[in-house]
Design a protein around this motif. Sequence first.
Motif, short mmCIF file in Angstrom:
data_model
loop_
_atom_site.label_atom_id
_atom_site.label_comp_id
_atom_site.label_asym_id
_atom_site.label_seq_id
_atom_site.Cartn_x
_atom_site.Cartn_y
_atom_site.Cartn_z
N MET A 7 0.95 -1.10 0.02
CA MET A 7 0.08 0.03 0.07
C MET A 7 0.99 1.20 -0.09
O MET A 7 1.84 1.18 0.69
N SER A 8 0.44 2.14 -0.67
CA SER A 8 1.11 3.48 -0.71
C SER A 8 1.05 4.22 0.54
O SER A 8 0.39 3.78 1.43
N SER A 9 2.32 4.75 0.98
CA SER A 9 2.30 5.35 2.31
C SER A 9 1.08 6.33 2.58
O SER A 9 0.50 6.42 3.75
N ASP A 10 0.66 7.04 1.51
CA ASP A 10 -0.35 7.84 1.70
C ASP A 10 -1.64 7.28 1.80
O ASP A 10 -2.39 7.77 2.86
N ARG A 11 -1.86 6.02 1.02
CA ARG A 11 -3.18 5.50 1.23
C ARG A 11 -3.15 4.68 2.66
O ARG A 11 -4.19 4.59 3.40
N GLU A 12 -1.84 4.15 3.18
CA GLU A 12 -1.87 3.48 4.72
C GLU A 12 -2.30 4.74 5.64
O GLU A 12 -2.96 4.28 6.33
N ARG A 61 -7.49 -3.87 4.36
CA ARG A 61 -6.77 -2.96 3.42
C ARG A 61 -5.33 -2.78 3.68
O ARG A 61 -4.42 -2.66 2.82
N VAL A 62 -4.91 -2.64 5.04
CA VAL A 62 -3.59 -2.45 5.35
C VAL A 62 -3.04 -3.69 5.12
O VAL A 62 -1.75 -3.69 4.73
N GLY A 63 -3.53 -4.84 5.25
CA GLY A 63 -2.95 -5.93 5.06
C GLY A 63 -2.31 -6.73 6.34
O GLY A 63 -1.90 -6.00 7.43
N GLU A 64 -2.18 -8.07 6.18
CA GLU A 64 -2.00 -8.64 7.52
C GLU A 64 -0.37 -8.59 7.95
O GLU A 64 -0.28 -8.27 9.15
N GLU A 65 0.42 -8.69 7.04
CA GLU A 65 1.90 -8.25 7.25
C GLU A 65 2.07 -6.97 7.88
O GLU A 65 2.55 -6.82 9.02
N ARG A 66 1.36 -5.88 7.40
CA ARG A 66 1.72 -4.55 7.96
C ARG A 66 0.95 -4.34 9.48
O ARG A 66 1.46 -3.81 10.24
N MET A 67 -0.08 -4.99 9.39
CA MET A 67 -0.86 -4.99 10.86
C MET A 67 -0.13 -5.64 11.75
O MET A 67 -0.13 -5.12 12.95
N ALA A 68 0.61 -6.85 11.28
CA ALA A 68 1.26 -7.38 12.29
C ALA A 68 2.52 -6.64 12.82
O ALA A 68 2.82 -6.75 14.16
N ALA A 69 3.00 -5.83 12.18
CA ALA A 69 4.10 -4.78 12.43
C ALA A 69 3.63 -3.56 13.28
O ALA A 69 4.12 -3.34 14.24
N ILE A 70 2.27 -3.19 12.89
CA ILE A 70 1.78 -2.03 13.63
C ILE A 70 1.10 -2.32 14.86
O ILE A 70 1.40 -1.69 15.92
N PHE A 76 -5.11 -10.35 13.55
CA PHE A 76 -5.91 -9.80 12.25
C PHE A 76 -6.78 -10.95 11.69
O PHE A 76 -7.67 -10.41 11.31
N HIS A 77 -6.63 -12.12 12.06
CA HIS A 77 -7.74 -13.18 11.48
C HIS A 77 -8.96 -13.03 12.36
O HIS A 77 -10.07 -13.14 11.64
N ALA A 78 -8.88 -12.56 13.64
CA ALA A 78 -10.00 -12.42 14.51
C ALA A 78 -10.84 -11.05 13.99
O ALA A 78 -11.94 -11.30 13.78
N LEU A 79 -10.04 -10.23 13.55
CA LEU A 79 -10.79 -9.06 12.97
C LEU A 79 -11.22 -9.22 11.53
O LEU A 79 -12.60 -8.83 11.33
N ARG A 80 -10.65 -9.96 10.78
CA ARG A 80 -11.09 -10.36 9.50
C ARG A 80 -12.35 -11.23 9.75
O ARG A 80 -13.60 -10.88 9.09
N GLY A 81 -12.26 -12.06 10.66
CA GLY A 81 -13.47 -12.88 10.94
C GLY A 81 -14.74 -12.18 11.31
O GLY A 81 -15.89 -12.19 10.98
N LEU A 82 -14.49 -11.09 12.18
CA LEU A 82 -15.46 -10.23 12.74
C LEU A 82 -16.12 -9.55 11.58
O LEU A 82 -17.26 -9.42 11.59
N GLY A 83 -15.35 -9.05 10.74
CA GLY A 83 -15.76 -8.31 9.43
C GLY A 83 -16.66 -9.22 8.63
O GLY A 83 -17.78 -8.86 8.32
N ASN A 84 -16.40 -10.42 8.40
CA ASN A 84 -17.17 -11.37 7.75
C ASN A 84 -18.55 -11.41 8.17
O ASN A 84 -19.39 -11.68 7.67
N ARG A 85 -18.52 -11.65 9.60
CA ARG A 85 -19.65 -11.93 10.33
C ARG A 85 -20.66 -10.64 10.18
O ARG A 85 -21.77 -10.95 10.16
#
Length: 119
Positions: A7-12, A61-70, A76-85
Amino acid sequence: MIGIVFMSSDREHDTLLDIVENAGFVAEYLNGMDFQHFAASRITVDAIERCLQRITEAVIRVGEERMAAIAPEVPFHALRGLGNRLRQEYDMIDHEILYAAAVYDVPRLVERCRAALQQ
């Protein structure tokens, strides 16, 4: 060869701001409300659901790898699962899960996103 898309730094930056903004709305809507008051307020439940949906979309959108760093402590997977639900099983969402996410998970996430925005 398939490369990793970054992701571009501006978009992130903008996406992290979306997380922070929606987390602010969550805090404002809850305003210290206990679970019983939250669950009894359809308007508040709906507002929190929508904010959590936006937050989970932004995290994806930020992505799994970047969110793991942040925010490594925010799963991440729990948040994705909540979003899906929230999108697909909205009629079966447990209010206790929403409340716990809003009260415990969102503040941890937003703290880390704010720190990432300062860097």
